[in-house]
Design a protein around this motif. Structure first.
Motif, short mmCIF file in Angstrom:
data_model
loop_
_atom_site.label_atom_id
_atom_site.label_comp_id
_atom_site.label_asym_id
_atom_site.label_seq_id
_atom_site.Cartn_x
_atom_site.Cartn_y
_atom_site.Cartn_z
N GLN A 271 16.31 16.34 -47.27
CA GLN A 271 16.17 15.22 -46.66
C GLN A 271 17.51 14.94 -46.37
N MET A 272 18.50 14.87 -47.12
CA MET A 272 19.88 14.63 -46.94
C MET A 272 20.60 15.47 -45.81
N ILE A 273 20.45 16.81 -45.79
CA ILE A 273 20.75 17.73 -44.91
C ILE A 273 20.08 17.36 -43.32
N PHE A 274 19.01 17.08 -43.31
CA PHE A 274 18.20 16.30 -42.07
C PHE A 274 18.95 15.11 -41.42
N ILE A 275 19.18 14.43 -42.25
CA ILE A 275 19.72 13.03 -42.11
C ILE A 275 21.18 13.31 -41.53
N PHE A 276 22.20 14.12 -42.23
CA PHE A 276 23.27 14.31 -41.89
C PHE A 276 23.56 15.17 -40.59
N CYS A 277 22.59 15.98 -40.58
CA CYS A 277 22.42 16.82 -39.15
C CYS A 277 22.21 15.95 -38.01
N SER A 278 21.39 14.85 -38.18
CA SER A 278 20.92 13.99 -37.31
C SER A 278 21.98 13.33 -36.67
N VAL A 279 22.79 12.76 -37.73
CA VAL A 279 23.77 11.61 -37.54
C VAL A 279 24.88 12.76 -36.68
N ILE A 280 25.20 13.82 -37.08
CA ILE A 280 26.39 14.60 -36.55
C ILE A 280 25.88 14.79 -35.15
N SER A 281 24.69 15.17 -34.88
CA SER A 281 24.28 15.40 -33.32
C SER A 281 24.41 14.30 -32.43
N ILE A 282 24.02 12.83 -33.10
CA ILE A 282 24.16 11.67 -32.31
C ILE A 282 25.92 11.34 -32.07
N VAL A 283 26.58 11.72 -33.13
CA VAL A 283 28.13 11.65 -32.92
C VAL A 283 28.60 12.22 -31.71
N LEU A 284 28.21 13.71 -31.80
CA LEU A 284 28.59 14.66 -31.04
C LEU A 284 28.45 14.19 -29.39
N LEU A 285 27.20 13.56 -29.33
CA LEU A 285 26.80 12.97 -27.95
C LEU A 285 27.53 11.88 -27.76
N LEU A 286 27.53 10.99 -28.48
CA LEU A 286 28.75 9.64 -28.17
C LEU A 286 30.02 10.23 -27.92
N LEU A 287 30.84 11.16 -28.64
CA LEU A 287 31.93 11.56 -28.20
C LEU A 287 31.97 12.28 -26.97
N ALA A 288 31.01 12.93 -26.37
CA ALA A 288 31.04 13.30 -25.08
C ALA A 288 30.92 12.31 -24.05
N ILE A 289 30.21 11.13 -24.51
CA ILE A 289 30.43 10.00 -23.39
C ILE A 289 31.22 8.73 -23.48
N ASN A 290 31.87 8.73 -24.76
CA ASN A 290 32.63 7.57 -24.99
C ASN A 290 33.74 7.75 -24.67
N ARG A 291 34.67 6.64 -24.24
CA ARG A 291 36.20 6.87 -24.06
C ARG A 291 37.02 5.58 -24.91
N SER A 292 36.36 4.84 -25.75
CA SER A 292 37.10 3.90 -26.51
C SER A 292 37.55 4.43 -27.68
N LEU A 293 38.86 4.01 -27.92
CA LEU A 293 39.88 4.67 -28.98
C LEU A 293 39.38 4.26 -30.28
N ILE A 294 39.13 3.01 -30.54
CA ILE A 294 38.76 2.47 -31.73
C ILE A 294 37.22 3.14 -31.96
N ILE A 295 36.29 3.33 -31.12
CA ILE A 295 35.13 3.86 -31.41
C ILE A 295 35.11 5.19 -31.75
N VAL A 296 35.86 5.84 -31.03
CA VAL A 296 36.11 7.42 -31.14
C VAL A 296 36.60 7.61 -32.58
N LEU A 297 37.49 6.98 -33.27
CA LEU A 297 38.14 7.16 -34.50
C LEU A 297 37.05 6.84 -35.38
N PHE A 298 36.21 5.93 -35.35
CA PHE A 298 34.99 5.83 -36.20
C PHE A 298 33.93 6.66 -36.13
N LEU A 299 33.84 7.30 -34.82
CA LEU A 299 32.60 8.64 -34.83
C LEU A 299 33.41 9.72 -35.62
#
Length: 383
Positions: A271-299
């Protein structure tokens, strides 16, 4: 733990790791400033990966060579590079050649660093030493990139190279001071590893999830992060150092969480692997479209945290299925395959960035990451 050998051990490891970080920082910035080419940066990264791999595989042949001799050759190469760059514009080929040799030597020296544990005769002290060096490595990786970024603001890439030479000279003195063990350890040769790749190829195909994970890992490599910070965030080398440091902060946090909640994580590992994979996928998508430095550091912090925990859980689930007598051979062969795949993937990534931009690389990594979710959760890869 209070012996002089132990103090040499941790001090040598500390300075050697800082030397490698500073050298990589300097070389990556010098190459990109000279060429402004993602492809050339990919080539230098390819040489870094291959150089370290060659060094690790050559240790079975060259292990009897003294660490002080290897460190001496490495220091001379660094001094030549600094001297050459001070009087004329150093050629790109020369930088690539020196980088390959330096990383080969780093791979060889890493084995000598590991053997230093044999100087600690007491078993409890040896275990304590291993634990201490584990924390030390994380602290160095965390601080090394931050310090390199700070140094760049003050003394530029050439100045960092000079600092690297000074640290290398200190390491040379330390290696000369440490007595050599006549006893050596068995290390697999390159041919042994390639035979293992062929022998366990069916297992590699069965666990093709590692291929996907290796491709996804490309976006966390320092040179790709440099391109992301430079091209997408429009920031300089200082912030590249900060991004790398933040990434290692996430890894350190994951290490502490795993130690504190190990039993809980293992109990619900799928279950934890599923959750971590999902979070990483969402983070990668946000990194591809986001340009805010603070948000990028958090991601990046979230991504490194989840990625480290996921890797540990996947590894634990993987080794549960393997015959313990074959585990070392399987991991060696798989490591060889993944290293070669990563080196090739770096070149492909450099070409993509050169032609289409770094944003596409994170979209591709996002797609691969989403593909792993049903494989982990519904498939029989690790169950």
């Amino acid at each position: 733990m209070k012996t002089s050998i132990y103090r040499y051990l941790w001090l040598g490891n500390l300075l050697s790791t800082y030397t490698e970080i500073f050298y990589l920082f300097a070389v990556i910035t010098i190459v990109y400033r000279k060429t402004e080419s993602a492809w050339q940066l990919a080539i230098i990264t390819f040489l870094i990966i291959i150089g370290k791999f060659i060094g690790n595989t050559l240790n079975s042949i060259m292990f009897k060579m003294k660490a002080s001799v290897l460190q001496f050759v490495k220091t001379i190469l660094l001094l030549i590079l600094v001297f050459y760059d001070s009087y004329q514009s150093v050629s790109l080929f020369f930088i690539q050649f020196v980088t390959l040799l330096v990383l080969v030597l780093n791979g060889l020296l890493q084995q000598h660093s590991n053997i230093l544990h044999s100087f600690i005769s007491n078993r409890e002290d040896s275990m304590e030493s291993a634990g201490f060096l584990s924390y030390l490595d994380q602290a160095i990786l965390l601080s090394g990139w931050f310090i390199a970024g700070m140094l760049f603001e003050k003394i530029n890439s050439e100045g960092i190279l000079i600092v690297t030479c000074i640290l290398s000279l200190i390491c040379l003195i330390i290696f000369f001071s440490v007595p050599q063990r006549k006893k050596s350890i068995y290390q697999k040769s390159f041919m042994d590893r390639m035979i293992g790749v062929k022998k366990y190829f069916h297992l590699t195909k069965f666990h093709f999830i590692y291929v996907l994970e290796t491709i996804i890992k490309i976006v966390w490599i320092a040179s790709i992060l440099y391109l992301f910070v430079h091209l997408e965030l429009k920031k300089g080398e200082f912030w590249w150092g900060i991004v790398n440091a933040v990434f290692f902060i996430g890894m350190v946090l994951a290490h502490f969480i795993q130690k504190k909640f190990h039993s809980t994580l293992v109990k619900f590992q799928y279950q934890m692997i599923f959750i971590f994979c999902s979070v990483i996928s969402i983070v990668l998508l946000l990194l591809a479209i986001n340009r805010s430095l603070i948000i990028v550091l958090f991601l990046f912090l979230v991504a490194s945290f989840c990625n480290q925990l996921k890797e540990n859980l996947v590894y634990s689930a993987f080794i549960e299925k393997i015959n313990p007598n074959k585990l070392t051979s399987i991991l060696d062969s798989q490591g060889t395959t993944m290293t070669i795949l990563m080196a090739i993937s770096v070149l492909v990534t450099g070409y993509i960035v050169e032609q289409f931009g770094v944003q596409l690389v994170y979209f591709i990594a996002c797609v691969f990451s989403f593909i792993t979710i049903p494989i982990y959760y519904f498939g029989k890869i690790i169950k």
